[in-house]
Enzyme design. Structure first.
Site, PDB file in Angstrom:
ATOM      1  N   ASP A   1      11.335 -13.873  10.350  1.00 28.47           N
ATOM      2  CA  ASP A   1      12.530 -14.364  11.056  1.00 28.47           C
ATOM      3  C   ASP A   1      13.410 -13.258  11.654  1.00 28.47           C
ATOM      4  O   ASP A   1      14.221 -13.522  12.535  1.00 28.47           O
ATOM      5  CB  ASP A   1      13.398 -15.201  10.110  1.00 28.47           C
ATOM      6  CG  ASP A   1      12.725 -16.504   9.740  1.00 28.47           C
ATOM      7  OD1 ASP A   1      11.781 -16.909  10.438  1.00 28.47           O
ATOM      8  OD2 ASP A   1      13.142 -17.128   8.744  1.00 28.47           O
TER       9      ASP A   1
ATOM     10  N   ARG B   1       0.835  -1.215   0.000  1.00 28.16           N
ATOM     11  CA  ARG B   1       0.000   0.000   0.000  1.00 28.16           C
ATOM     12  C   ARG B   1       0.871   1.267   0.000  1.00 28.16           C
ATOM     13  O   ARG B   1       0.635   2.207  -0.762  1.00 28.16           O
ATOM     14  CB  ARG B   1      -0.898  -0.026   1.245  1.00 28.16           C
ATOM     15  CG  ARG B   1      -1.684   1.238   1.517  1.00 28.16           C
ATOM     16  CD  ARG B   1      -2.500   1.024   2.794  1.00 28.16           C
ATOM     17  NE  ARG B   1      -3.241   2.197   3.204  1.00 28.16           N
ATOM     18  CZ  ARG B   1      -2.765   3.152   3.997  1.00 28.16           C
ATOM     19  NH1 ARG B   1      -1.517   3.068   4.450  1.00 28.16           N
ATOM     20  NH2 ARG B   1      -3.520   4.174   4.329  1.00 28.16           N
TER      21      ARG B   1
ATOM     22  N   GLN C   1       2.274 -18.639  12.918  1.00 28.14           N
ATOM     23  CA  GLN C   1       3.173 -17.507  13.196  1.00 28.14           C
ATOM     24  C   GLN C   1       3.300 -16.557  12.003  1.00 28.14           C
ATOM     25  O   GLN C   1       3.762 -15.439  12.137  1.00 28.14           O
ATOM     26  CB  GLN C   1       4.575 -18.022  13.554  1.00 28.14           C
ATOM     27  CG  GLN C   1       4.616 -18.791  14.841  1.00 28.14           C
ATOM     28  CD  GLN C   1       5.875 -19.640  14.962  1.00 28.14           C
ATOM     29  OE1 GLN C   1       6.892 -19.184  15.444  1.00 28.14           O
ATOM     30  NE2 GLN C   1       5.811 -20.888  14.510  1.00 28.14           N
TER      31      GLN C   1
ATOM     32  N   HIS D   1       2.844 -22.577  11.046  1.00 29.60           N
ATOM     33  CA  HIS D   1       2.548 -21.447  10.161  1.00 29.60           C
ATOM     34  C   HIS D   1       1.566 -20.429  10.728  1.00 29.60           C
ATOM     35  O   HIS D   1       1.386 -19.377  10.121  1.00 29.60           O
ATOM     36  CB  HIS D   1       2.060 -21.966   8.806  1.00 29.60           C
ATOM     37  CG  HIS D   1       3.195 -22.502   7.977  1.00 29.60           C
ATOM     38  ND1 HIS D   1       3.739 -23.740   8.201  1.00 29.60           N
ATOM     39  CD2 HIS D   1       3.906 -21.950   6.966  1.00 29.60           C
ATOM     40  CE1 HIS D   1       4.735 -23.947   7.351  1.00 29.60           C
ATOM     41  NE2 HIS D   1       4.856 -22.871   6.587  1.00 29.60           N
TER      42      HIS D   1
HETATM   43  O1  F6P Z   1      11.547 -17.612   6.309  1.00 25.32           O
HETATM   44  C1  F6P Z   1      10.386 -17.590   7.038  1.00 25.32           C
HETATM   45  C2  F6P Z   1       9.987 -18.963   7.472  1.00 25.32           C
HETATM   46  O2  F6P Z   1       8.764 -18.773   8.116  1.00 25.32           O
HETATM   47  C3  F6P Z   1      10.967 -19.721   8.351  1.00 25.32           C
HETATM   48  O3  F6P Z   1      11.006 -19.316   9.684  1.00 25.32           O
HETATM   49  C4  F6P Z   1      10.485 -21.136   8.179  1.00 25.32           C
HETATM   50  O4  F6P Z   1      11.494 -22.048   8.446  1.00 25.32           O
HETATM   51  C5  F6P Z   1      10.099 -21.161   6.741  1.00 25.32           C
HETATM   52  O5  F6P Z   1       9.755 -19.829   6.394  1.00 25.32           O
HETATM   53  C6  F6P Z   1       8.975 -22.082   6.403  1.00 25.32           C
HETATM   54  O6  F6P Z   1       8.782 -22.049   5.026  1.00 25.32           O
HETATM   55  P1  F6P Z   1       7.605 -22.790   4.247  1.00 25.32           P
HETATM   56  O7  F6P Z   1       6.387 -21.936   4.381  1.00 25.32           O
HETATM   57  O8  F6P Z   1       8.089 -22.857   2.858  1.00 25.32           O
HETATM   58  O9  F6P Z   1       7.399 -24.111   4.913  1.00 25.32           O
END
Ligand code: F6P
Length: 327
Positions: free
Chosen positions: A132, A25, A259, A257
């Site tokens: 990360d 945005r 997170q 995920h």
């Molecule tokens: O780079 C961000 C991240 O969330 C990492 O912390 C994690 O290891 C990775 O992506 C997971 O990736 P994917 O969504 O491809 O499984």
């Protein structure tokens, strides 16, 4: 380079991160304010190869500042790494009239951009977007603050049930190469220990510590482990702990995920807005091949090569705080 930029392409690449939409945005609206054309490129480098371009106007980015994910979609693209793939991407950009790029992503994204610039002398500015927080050249990346708050909310809930059953929970958070999420969220939840890839994990010491806690009749324990810890993820650590310490009722929780999703925090929205505006300004000033970031509250620029080569250090003081404060 003093060619005048007229048409910016913006894309999100690698793992998505909350705040990417707020950043899109900001890029779109500040480009339009500067009388530039702006196109969104779908699915990162993949969209460049497929000619997936869409012109964006101000209303296309209305009501997205609060949304997680990315309206442009994101991907990790192997074909772009090849010479033929880069040539195809370049030809598609030229055909569309795009003469500069803003790349929102992590180190993989900027490595690709760096190579693309060296081949085609094409202006690119990078914006760090990854939960990360492992990018050298910025104190914080877009998405990190939201991710750690998500972890804190989840672990607080786990603590309630851990306490009710006198259990040990080993909780895995994201970070395959970096422990920033684990460390900061670990402090915030009052974790008894935090295990991260940047420091050697001694499982025997961890077990001895848990035993001491058990003797003191502490009722619950939370260990936060980054998925890339040298001693393994939560399942492996739990197996080792259980082998040596059978008394403790141990459970594992892998947050995964969740997170990466959810509405971005205020911090991430503001960070994304600042970096988005700053990236457009930087292109207009003739900057290229650099990642924009924030260091000590001010905008800063780091060449892609340096941003990708250098490792961002963990703050040792934060590690000491975990130790000092764990009971
Ligand atoms: O780079 C961000 C991240 O969330 C990492 O912390 C994690 O290891 C990775 O992506 C997971 O990736 P994917 O969504 O491809 O499984």
């Amino acid at each position: 380079m003093d060619r005048k930029i007229q048409h910016i392409g913006v894309f999100t690449s690698g793992g998505d991160a909350p705040g990417m939409n707020a950043c899109i945005r900001a890029v779109v609206r500040s480009a339009l304010n500067a009388d530039l054309m702006i196109s969104g490129i779908g699915s990162g480098y993949q969209g460049m190869l497929e000619g997936d371009f869409v012109s964006l106007g101000t209303s296309d980015v209305s009501n997205i500042i609060q949304r997680g994910g990315t309206i442009l979609k994101a991907s990790r693209c192997e074909e772009f790494k090849t010479s033929a793939g880069m040539q195809k991407a370049y030809d598609n950009l030229r055909q569309k009239g795009i003469d500069a790029l803003i790349a929102i992503g992590g180190d993989g994204t900027f490595r690709g951009a760096n190579e693309f610039i060296s081949k085609f002398n094409f202006p690119v500015i990078g914006i760090p977007g990854t939960i990360d927080n492992d990018m050298y050249g910025t104190d914080f990346t877009i998405g990190y603050d939201t991710a750690i708050n998500t972890v804190v909310e989840a672990v607080d809930k786990i603590r309630d049930t851990a306490e009710a059953h006198n259990r040990l929970f080993i909780i895995e958070v994201m970070g395959k190469d970096a422990g920033f999420i684990a460390l900061r969220s670990g402090i915030a939840v009052g974790a008894e220990a935090v295990l991260i890839p940047e420091t050697k994990t001694h499982v025997d010491e961890l077990i001895a510590y848990l035993q001491r806690r058990g003797e003191n009749k502490n009722s619950s324990s939370i260990i936060i482990v980054a998925e890339g810890d040298d001693a393994g993820g939560a399942l492996e650590i739990a197996a080792k702990v259980k082998e040596h310490y059978v008394d403790y009722d141990t459970r594992v929780s892998i947050l995964g995920h969740m997170q990466r999703g959810g509405a971005p925090t205020c911090m991430d929205r503001v960070l994304a807005s600042r970096l988005g505006v700053g990236a457009v300004t930087a292109l207009l000033e003739g900057k290229t091949n650099e990642m924009i970031g924030i260091i000590h509250r001010d905008i800063s620029f780091t060449p892609f090569e340096k941003a990708c080569k250098h490792h961002k250090n963990i703050n040792k003081h934060l590690l000491n705080i975990v130790e000092t404060l764990s009971g």
